[in-house]
Design a protein around this motif. Structure first.
Motif, short mmCIF file in Angstrom:
data_model
loop_
_atom_site.label_atom_id
_atom_site.label_comp_id
_atom_site.label_asym_id
_atom_site.label_seq_id
_atom_site.Cartn_x
_atom_site.Cartn_y
_atom_site.Cartn_z
N THR A 173 -5.52 -45.50 51.12
CA THR A 173 -6.71 -44.82 50.63
C THR A 173 -6.32 -43.40 50.23
O THR A 173 -5.32 -42.87 50.71
N GLU A 180 -13.57 -40.65 46.96
CA GLU A 180 -12.55 -41.63 47.30
C GLU A 180 -12.01 -42.26 46.02
O GLU A 180 -12.74 -42.93 45.30
N LYS A 218 -9.42 -47.01 47.36
CA LYS A 218 -10.16 -47.53 48.52
C LYS A 218 -9.46 -48.75 49.10
O LYS A 218 -9.87 -49.88 48.88
#
Lengths: 222, 269
Positions: free
Chosen positions: A8, A19, A22
């Motif tokens: 991540t 983010e 992921k």
């Protein structure tokens, strides 16, 4: 072999943490040619940087038992006050390889002639790309990272890059980020489509390209 | 067309200390070339830069007969004080924001932020040291100053000061990547510290209470130690080198932790 497990990556932005990756799991075996597709800002280049080790992931592990190149034909490491030769010498020093042999190759391949002795600052972008590609080819890696590179240089130079990379080094692993249909189709045997920070793998190019086209029709959201 | 040379001399692995030495050396040369240029006189600037500063200060102090609280010879006083200050001040100056301009190099996995800092500090250390030695030799040859009484003590103090400078440089360099404030504040900070760092006075001339407070500054301790080595019996020095050592140790530790924790992204151009 390169193995990514649960990668991540977050960045702090004004709007809070974003983010970008992921939870990516990916294994690249020797000789794999992996094409990566995705929209701008999808995380393609971030993934390349994590694989290359230029940037640590926020979580997850990267195991490398192959040597991995810097992103090919990447000109950012050049110092504009240094000459082409100086920049080559720097690369040779940090990789611990013999300079003189490399010089002959770079001279020949880049065809920059006496410009090699001029500061990189006076180069045109095409000349920089030539130098960068030539220098990239002087170090022998098991896996090459290629990020939108072939758009540079004139046709004859591009042709020679192709030969150098995809013919002379076709047994090497490659990771190619590109938007170019023609470019990915002929060279890759695995395809990854980026979508919302996750990747889906496809084996067939037409299939991935159709999905990619669909993705492009959705409104872009950042 | 020449074929690509045999590539079996690639030592991408190698022992990690070999790799690090190689990288630091390469960065050092790169730094030297980009800062001072290609032509041969370029390297002279490495020495000339600190030398000009020291010379100017010496000239001003000599001309104005500045009071520095002792009857020590003024040229030697200026050279020891100012050369020392140049070192601890320039090292952080070189490291603040250093990574920003070198980010693309991090694409080469063997180049780490610490290498960039070490190369810059080392270059600064060499520059300051050569300038220091050159100045002493030059002034000594025309009989403006004497040679040190205890050269080994001068060297010891110099090295301790270099250690302090390097620790400070690593610390500020690492913090500067997290906050732009460092870059803005360091310049005024270093000017504020300058009068207290012992470049222009000796600790013995201060009231005892002031002296006790100022001796918390590691650079003052170092300068006192260097000067005692230089002038020996001519002055009464005040210092605690054990304190400096502990200070440096803690400083370096914290700085290395921060450098290790740097989460920089290598950037395309």
């Amino acid at each position: 072999m390169i193995r990514l497990t649960g990668i991540t990556k977050q960045y702090a932005t004004k709007g809070g943490m974003r983010e970008i990756l992921k939870g990516i799991d990916l294994t690249i075996k020797p000789g794999d040619h992996v094409g990566i597709l995705g929209r701008n800002g999808a995380g393609k280049s971030t993934l390349v940087r994590v694989i290359g080790g230029a940037e640590p992931p926020s979580s997850g592990t990267v195991e490398r038992s192959m040597s991995v190149s810097w992103p090919l034909a990447f000109t950012g490491g050049f110092h504009s006050r240094l000459t082409g030769i100086d920049n080559l010498r720097f690369i040779c020093r940090i990789y611990g390889v013999n300079f003189d042999e490399r010089l002959a190759f770079v001279k020949d391949f880049s065809e920059l002639g006496s410009y090699l002795y001029e500061p990189v600052g006076v180069y045109s972008s095409g000349m920089r790309a030539r130098l960068a590609f030539a220098i990239s080819m002087t170090i022998d890696f098991d896996c090459y990272l290629i990020d939108e590179v072939m758009a540079v240089g004139d046709d004859s130079f591009r042709e020679r890059c192709k030969v150098e990379l995809f013919e002379k080094r076709k047994e090497k692993a490659m990771l190619i980020v590109s938007h170019s249909h023609r470019y990915l189709k002929g060279t890759c045997n695995r395809f990854l489509l980026f979508r919302d920070g996750a990747i889906t793998e496809y084996e067939d190019f037409e299939e991935v390209y159709a999905e990619y086209k669909l993705l492009l029709e959705e409104p872009q959201k950042f | 067309m020449a074929s690509n040379p045999s590539l079996n001399d690639t030592k991408l692995g190698g022992s990690s200390i070999n790799v690090q030495v190689r990288v630091i050396y390469a960065l050092l040369v790169r730094e030297l070339l980009t800062r001072y240029g290609r032509n041969n006189v370029g390297f002279v600037w490495l020495i000339l830069e600190p030398m000009l500063f020291t010379l100017t200060i010496t000239a001003i102090w000599t001309a104005t007969q500045s009071i520095h609280g002792s009857d020590l010879p003024i040229v030697a006083f200026a050279v020891t004080g100012y050369s020392a200050m140049m070192m601890w001040r320039n090292m952080p100056g070189r490291c603040i924001g250093a990574l920003t301009s070198n980010k693309p190099l991090l694409f080469h996995r063997q180049v780490r932020p610490l290498d960039v800092y070490v190369a810059r500090n080392f270059l600064e250390f060499i520059g300051s040291s050569v300038a220091f030695i050159f100045l002493i030799t030059a002034f000594w040859s025309v009989d403006w100053m004497k040679l040190p009484e205890d050269a080994l003590q001068v060297l010891g103090g110099w090295l301790m000061l270099a250690w302090f400078g390097m620790g400070l440089a690593l610390l500020l360099g690492a913090i500067s990547e997290r906050s732009e404030l460092v870059e803005k504040l360091w310049s005024p900070m270093s000017y504020l510290l300058f009068p207290f760092s012992g470049a222009a006075f000796i600790a013995d001339s201060l009231p005892e209470r002031v002296r006790e407070v100022l001796l918390y500054l590691p650079m003052l301790n170092c300068v006192e130690f260097i000067r005692e080595g230089y002038f020996g019996s001519m002055m009464k020095a005040h210092y605690d080198m054990a304190y400096v050592a502990i200070f440096n140790l803690c400083l370096t530790f914290v700085a290395l932790v921060l450098v290790r924790g740097l989460n920089v992204e290598a950037d395309y151009e």
